[in-house]
Design an enzyme around this catalytic site. Structure first.
Site, PDB file in Angstrom:
ATOM      1  CB  SER A  22      -0.949  -0.077   1.203  1.00  0.00           C
ATOM      2  OG  SER A  22      -1.924   0.913   1.143  1.00  0.00           O
ATOM      3  CG  ASP A  26      -7.271  -1.844  -3.736  1.00  0.00           C
ATOM      4  OD1 ASP A  26      -7.852  -0.971  -3.069  1.00  0.00           O
ATOM      5  OD2 ASP A  26      -6.054  -2.087  -3.640  1.00  0.00           O
ATOM      6  CG  HIS A  40      -5.975  -1.669  -0.069  1.00  0.00           C
ATOM      7  ND1 HIS A  40      -5.440  -1.139  -1.234  1.00  0.00           N
ATOM      8  CD2 HIS A  40      -5.206  -1.188   0.943  1.00  0.00           C
ATOM      9  CE1 HIS A  40      -4.407  -0.377  -0.927  1.00  0.00           C
ATOM     10  NE2 HIS A  40      -4.235  -0.388   0.385  1.00  0.00           N
TER      11      HIS A  40
HETATM   12  C1  MLT Z   1      -1.393   5.965  -0.126  1.00  0.00           C
HETATM   13  O1  MLT Z   1      -1.734   6.936   0.510  1.00  0.00           O
HETATM   14  O2  MLT Z   1      -0.217   5.667  -0.353  1.00  0.00           O
HETATM   15  C2  MLT Z   1      -2.495   5.121  -0.665  1.00  0.00           C
HETATM   16  O3  MLT Z   1      -3.707   5.795  -0.558  1.00  0.00           O
HETATM   17  C3  MLT Z   1      -2.512   3.795   0.023  1.00  0.00           C
HETATM   18  C4  MLT Z   1      -2.783   3.939   1.497  1.00  0.00           C
HETATM   19  O4  MLT Z   1      -1.848   4.175   2.248  1.00  0.00           O
HETATM   20  O5  MLT Z   1      -3.934   3.782   1.927  1.00  0.00           O
END
Ligand code: MLT
Length: 202
Positions: free
Chosen positions: A103, A153, A184
């Site tokens: 992520s 996701d 996700h």
């Molecule tokens: C991010 O902010 O890098 C993306 O939205 C993924 C997350 O951290 O939720």
């Protein structure tokens, strides 16, 4: 003193590549240690804690909203993290690591590939999206990248992750991108596919 709070686990099998573990939003340096040990037993593990806080939750760069990044901060933080990797390689005597990011951690790993390709030998990007609206000109030949995305996701449209895979491939990386029937969060398939991909490298 190195420049990030981090965990370091020394190798017990020097043939295995070092891994740079990069957690998701709200995670910390402990989170991905068990994953690292499962996907590449015996690898040295370098696991920093992201320095940006969002409502107390550690991250690797600032965002303006979910999926909307502060790109100046993305760039500055990618350089800062690459500098840490260089420091840690010297301190611990490591080869260039393969990043394994989830992520937010996958997104900073993608940005590092684009801005500081020498910092990484390759990357596993779990639920990554395009980190910079324009891909810098960069030569990624010789870098292997595994991208695993989630068909369902809610944060990352499939089109967005495919655009990242295409951008990395167009820069010369050897990209394998698979979209799994998941959301996700990480699944057992992510673990197995990543382990196989790391094991079958020559
Ligand atoms: C991010 O902010 O890098 C993306 O939205 C993924 C997350 O951290 O939720």
């Amino acid at each position: 003193e190195l420049s990030f709070i981090h965990r370091y686990v020394p190798t017990t099998e020097p043939g295995r590549p070092p891994l740079l573990l990069l957690h998701g939003t709200g995670g910390n340096e402990d989170d991905l240690i068990p994953l690292g040990q499962t996907i590449s037993p015996g690898s040295a593990l370098l696991s920093p804690r992201g320095k940006v806080l969002e409502n107390g939750m550690p991250r690797f760069f600032r965002r303006l909203a979910e999926g909307v990044f502060d790109e100046a901060d993305v760039k500055a933080r990618a350089h800062e993290l690459a500098d840490f990797v260089a420091e840690a390689r010297k301190a611990y005597g490591l080869n260039a690591p393969i990043a394994v990011g989830f992520s937010n951690g996958a997104n900073i790993a993608a940005a590092m590939l684009m801005l500081r390709p020498e910092a990484l030998a390759g990357a596993v990007l779990l639920r990554a999206m395009v980190p910079l609206s324009e891909t810098p000109k960069v030569d990624l030949s010789g870098k292997r990248v595994l991208m695993l995305s989630g068909q369902m996701d809610p944060i990352i449209p499939v089109e967005n992750s495919s655009r990242l895979a295409a951008a990395l491939g167009a820069s010369g990386a050897e990209v394998r991108h698979k979209t799994l029937p998941v959301g996700h969060g990480l699944s057992q398939q992510d673990v197995l596919l990543t382990r196989d991909w790391l094991t079958n490298r020559e």
